[in-house]
Scaffold this active site. Structure first.
Site, PDB file in Angstrom:
ATOM      1  N   SER A  33      17.971  87.385  70.749  1.00 25.07           N
ATOM      2  CA  SER A  33      17.649  86.527  69.604  1.00 25.07           C
ATOM      3  C   SER A  33      17.540  85.051  69.956  1.00 25.07           C
ATOM      4  CB  SER A  33      18.700  86.696  68.496  1.00 25.07           C
ATOM      5  OG  SER A  33      19.987  86.318  68.958  1.00 25.07           O
ATOM      6  N   ASP A  44      22.838  79.310  61.918  1.00 17.99           N
ATOM      7  CA  ASP A  44      23.734  80.309  61.339  1.00 17.99           C
ATOM      8  C   ASP A  44      24.924  80.461  62.286  1.00 17.99           C
ATOM      9  OD1 ASP A  44      23.018  82.084  63.410  1.00 17.99           O
ATOM     10  OD2 ASP A  44      21.615  83.227  62.176  1.00 17.99           O
ATOM     11  N   HIS A  91      23.504  81.232  65.945  1.00 14.62           N
ATOM     12  CA  HIS A  91      22.280  80.668  66.523  1.00 14.62           C
ATOM     13  C   HIS A  91      22.145  79.171  66.272  1.00 14.62           C
ATOM     14  CE1 HIS A  91      21.415  84.981  65.633  1.00 14.62           C
ATOM     15  NE2 HIS A  91      20.995  84.929  66.891  1.00 14.62           N
TER      16      HIS A  91
END
Length: 349
Positions: A31, A323, A326
């Site tokens: 990610s 978040d 991240h």
């Protein structure tokens, strides 16, 4: 006529400086670099909804785990290419788009196949299969000679490993019962080495192997420590593991450069600059690194971070993290610029 020659010369100089000699950026990983491949698979780990992407071009939630762009987007731009790298599985793009950059990454994956199984995401071996498929399409589009030149001159970015530790080793019992932490690092390192050798055998020559960030400082890990009565601080054990693993990857890269003829492999290490940002966020123009922008900023990500959550901040540029897992786009830009100047620009010489 003389003026035209000067202008043409200046244009050529600019062309060289922007790095247009790099024809494409090709991305593998998790990610930290996924551009939206998870949108097209059956997994709960997605971010193709608001407020994700609210600061991306057109305010579009592409599936990137950020409020805006992720590192490969900035790196592509630094090489004089597009300011974003599209996801291979995104039906909005085709081989003409992928000829100058493509992302095979999948949020939630890792070197270890068992890591990708946790949230049913794309394992590393499947990312490689997609890459082989891409090679065929590229040769069909450009012809063998041009395609082979793109594949050998492209910069390959690899960024993964955090999930192997946080989502797998420290969370589930299986790998912990098989390996101690040092052995597990060696296990992952062996997979990383095999992956680089496979890319090399497929024609890759300019490869960047990304290191781990200070993963013990992610808001989610700080919240976990706080809930366990250990204070609102980074998890030093996890950070030490990241440093140790980075050291092993660095040694491997050094060795492979000597073994793989004609290769240029670099170790791209985000740890130090990321740690600086986390320790002294105000120096970089941030207000906090302890909590994230999205929702309460303590533990939410993905679907827990949707547009109906009333707690999400109004300005992500004030936060190191978007978040709980991240970085914000601003952090991604700072880290990418640093890594380009210190490491990735070497591919231009």
């Amino acid at each position: 006529m003389g003026l035209l020659i000067v202008v043409a010369f200046l244009f050529m100089q600019i062309y060289a400086i922007t790095g247009a000699k790099i024809p494409a950026v090709i991305v593998f990983g998790d990610s930290s670099v996924d551009a939206g491949n998870n949108n097209q698979i059956q997994t709960v780990l997605k971010s193709n909804f608001k407020p994700y992407g609210r600061d991306f071009f057109g305010g579009k939630a592409t599936g990137r785990f950020s409020n805006g762009r992720v590192p490969p987007d900035f790196i592509s731009e630094s090489y004089g290419l597009r300011p974003y790298v599209p996801a291979y599985l995104d039906p909005a793009y085709n081989i003409s788009d992928f000829a100058t950059g493509v992302c095979f990454a999948s949020a939630g994956t890792g070197y270890d196949n068992a890591t990708s199984s946790v949230l049913s995401v794309i394992p590393l071996w499947k990312e490689v299969e997609y890459y082989k498929e891409y090679q065929k399409k590229l040769r069909g589009y450009l012809g063998d000679e041009k395609a082979n030149n793109v594949l050998s001159e492209a910069v390959y970015l690899i960024s993964m490993g955090t999930n192997d530790f946080l989502e797998n080793y420290y969370t589930l019992p299986s790998r912990k019962s098989q390996y101690n932490i040092n052995q597990y690092q060696d296990f992952l390192g062996g997979i990383a080495e095999g992956f680089i050798k496979e890319l090399y055998s497929l024609g890759a020559r300019k490869i960047s192997l990304g290191g781990l960030p200070p993963m013990g400082c992610l808001p989610l890990e700080r919240t976990t420590r706080f809930m366990n009565g250990k204070g609102d601080t980074c998890n030093d054990e996890y950070n030490k593991v990241a440093l140790a693993f980075n050291g092993k990857l660095y040694g491997m890269v050094k060795r492979l450069n000597g073994e793989l003829s004609g290769s240029r492999i670099v170790f791209t290490n985000p740890y130090a600059v990321f740690q600086q940002i986390v320790r002294k966020p105000s120096i970089f123009g941030f207000e906090t690194a302890a909590v994230a922008c999205c929702s309460t900023g303590l533990f939410e990500m993905g679907y827990m971070c949707d547009q109906f959550n009333p707690f999400t901040c109004s300005d992500a540029n004030r936060y190191v993290f978007w978040d709980s897992f991240h970085p914000s786009e601003k952090t991604n830009r700072i880290i990418s610029d640093h890594l380009f100047k210190t490491t990735l620009s070497k591919f231009l010489s």
